[in-house]
Design a protein around this motif. Structure first.
Motif, PDB file in Angstrom:
ATOM      1  N   ARG A  13       0.822  -1.203   0.281  1.00  0.00           N
ATOM      2  CA  ARG A  13      -0.111  -0.103  -0.026  1.00  0.00           C
ATOM      3  C   ARG A  13       1.123   1.207   0.039  1.00  0.00           C
ATOM      4  N   LEU A  14       1.884   1.164   0.750  1.00  0.00           N
ATOM      5  CA  LEU A  14       2.746   2.578   0.959  1.00  0.00           C
ATOM      6  C   LEU A  14       3.431   2.479  -0.541  1.00  0.00           C
ATOM      7  N   SER A  15       4.044   1.654  -0.955  1.00  0.00           N
ATOM      8  CA  SER A  15       4.422   1.675  -2.129  1.00  0.00           C
ATOM      9  C   SER A  15       3.724   2.303  -3.300  1.00  0.00           C
ATOM     10  N   GLU A  16       2.562   1.754  -3.314  1.00  0.00           N
ATOM     11  CA  GLU A  16       1.481   2.156  -4.536  1.00  0.00           C
ATOM     12  C   GLU A  16       1.212   3.596  -4.063  1.00  0.00           C
ATOM     13  N   GLU A  17       1.177   4.148  -2.948  1.00  0.00           N
ATOM     14  CA  GLU A  17       0.827   5.493  -2.787  1.00  0.00           C
ATOM     15  C   GLU A  17       1.918   6.359  -3.091  1.00  0.00           C
ATOM     16  N   SER A  18       3.311   5.961  -3.139  1.00  0.00           N
ATOM     17  CA  SER A  18       4.444   6.675  -3.329  1.00  0.00           C
ATOM     18  C   SER A  18       4.564   7.315  -4.840  1.00  0.00           C
ATOM     19  N   GLY A  19       3.741   6.616  -5.616  1.00  0.00           N
ATOM     20  CA  GLY A  19       3.792   7.143  -7.289  1.00  0.00           C
ATOM     21  C   GLY A  19       4.359   5.958  -8.136  1.00  0.00           C
ATOM     22  N   ILE A  20       4.469   6.493  -9.207  1.00  0.00           N
ATOM     23  CA  ILE A  20       4.913   5.551 -10.258  1.00  0.00           C
ATOM     24  C   ILE A  20       6.461   6.193 -10.823  1.00  0.00           C
ATOM     25  N   ALA A  21       7.189   5.295 -11.001  1.00  0.00           N
ATOM     26  CA  ALA A  21       8.796   5.571 -11.253  1.00  0.00           C
ATOM     27  C   ALA A  21       8.666   5.918 -12.686  1.00  0.00           C
ATOM     28  N   SER A  22       9.561   6.926 -13.163  1.00  0.00           N
ATOM     29  CA  SER A  22       9.723   7.271 -14.505  1.00  0.00           C
ATOM     30  C   SER A  22      10.586   6.430 -15.148  1.00  0.00           C
ATOM     31  N   ASP A  23      10.285   6.201 -16.621  1.00  0.00           N
ATOM     32  CA  ASP A  23      11.337   5.249 -17.320  1.00  0.00           C
ATOM     33  C   ASP A  23      12.954   5.414 -17.004  1.00  0.00           C
ATOM     34  N   GLU A  24      13.177   6.716 -16.694  1.00  0.00           N
ATOM     35  CA  GLU A  24      14.374   7.216 -16.476  1.00  0.00           C
ATOM     36  C   GLU A  24      14.982   6.496 -14.939  1.00  0.00           C
ATOM     37  N   GLU A  25      14.237   6.795 -14.125  1.00  0.00           N
ATOM     38  CA  GLU A  25      14.385   6.085 -12.554  1.00  0.00           C
ATOM     39  C   GLU A  25      14.321   4.555 -12.748  1.00  0.00           C
ATOM     40  N   VAL A  26      13.602   3.918 -13.587  1.00  0.00           N
ATOM     41  CA  VAL A  26      13.774   2.429 -13.478  1.00  0.00           C
ATOM     42  C   VAL A  26      14.958   2.153 -14.195  1.00  0.00           C
ATOM     43  N   GLU A  27      15.177   2.794 -15.390  1.00  0.00           N
ATOM     44  CA  GLU A  27      16.651   2.377 -16.026  1.00  0.00           C
ATOM     45  C   GLU A  27      17.695   2.720 -15.018  1.00  0.00           C
ATOM     46  N   ALA A  28      17.592   3.751 -14.393  1.00  0.00           N
ATOM     47  CA  ALA A  28      18.757   3.937 -13.442  1.00  0.00           C
ATOM     48  C   ALA A  28      18.994   2.954 -12.348  1.00  0.00           C
ATOM     49  N   MET A  29      17.884   2.337 -11.865  1.00  0.00           N
ATOM     50  CA  MET A  29      17.941   1.254 -10.780  1.00  0.00           C
ATOM     51  C   MET A  29      18.444   0.124 -11.468  1.00  0.00           C
ATOM     52  N   TYR A  30      17.995  -0.504 -12.540  1.00  0.00           N
ATOM     53  CA  TYR A  30      18.571  -1.562 -13.223  1.00  0.00           C
ATOM     54  C   TYR A  30      20.151  -1.309 -13.621  1.00  0.00           C
ATOM     55  N   ALA A  31      20.505  -0.117 -13.980  1.00  0.00           N
ATOM     56  CA  ALA A  31      21.914   0.204 -14.315  1.00  0.00           C
ATOM     57  C   ALA A  31      22.737  -0.191 -13.166  1.00  0.00           C
ATOM     58  N   LYS A  32      22.212   0.197 -12.040  1.00  0.00           N
ATOM     59  CA  LYS A  32      22.986   0.211 -10.558  1.00  0.00           C
ATOM     60  C   LYS A  32      23.419  -1.367 -10.431  1.00  0.00           C
ATOM     61  N   TRP A  33      22.506  -2.231 -10.800  1.00  0.00           N
ATOM     62  CA  TRP A  33      22.600  -3.604 -10.575  1.00  0.00           C
ATOM     63  C   TRP A  33      23.146  -4.289 -11.898  1.00  0.00           C
ATOM     64  N   LYS A  34      23.542  -3.499 -12.683  1.00  0.00           N
ATOM     65  CA  LYS A  34      24.262  -3.968 -14.174  1.00  0.00           C
ATOM     66  C   LYS A  34      23.164  -5.176 -14.691  1.00  0.00           C
ATOM     67  N   ILE A  35      21.916  -4.895 -14.889  1.00  0.00           N
ATOM     68  CA  ILE A  35      21.051  -5.740 -15.516  1.00  0.00           C
ATOM     69  C   ILE A  35      20.671  -5.436 -16.670  1.00  0.00           C
TER      70      ILE A  35
END
Length: 83
Positions: free
Chosen positions: A61-83
């Motif tokens: 619930r808290l996660s869904e309330e926090s909003g939707i991540a942008s494509d750039e935020e998602v790409e940055a997160m995956y880049a951090k993990w080198k995926i």
């Protein structure tokens, strides 16, 4: 190692690769706080982020309330993990 335990449990190439990756990550890190957190996780009796059903529903619930991540935020997160 006990005789009754299979040697593959302790000597697999996958396990050694994981150990090598952990060592490389630790060697490359200079963040004392992050290293302490990793050490605590490795020595904890249970893993963090294990939730009861009720706790998970609240986290969701808290996660869904926090909003939707942008494509750039998602790409940055995956880049951090080198995926």
């Amino acid at each position: 190692m006990k005789v009754s335990e299979p040697i593959a449990t302790y000597n697999t190439p996958e396990l050694q690769r994981l150990k090598n990756r952990l060592i490389a990550t630790i060697d490359a890190s200079s963040d004392m706080h992050k290293l302490e957190q990793c050490w605590e996780v490795l020595h904890a009796d249970d893993m963090p982020c294990v939730f009861t059903d009720e706790e998970f529903e609240e986290e969701l619930r808290l996660s869904e309330e926090s909003g939707i991540a942008s494509d750039e935020e998602v790409e940055a997160m995956y880049a951090k993990w080198k995926i």
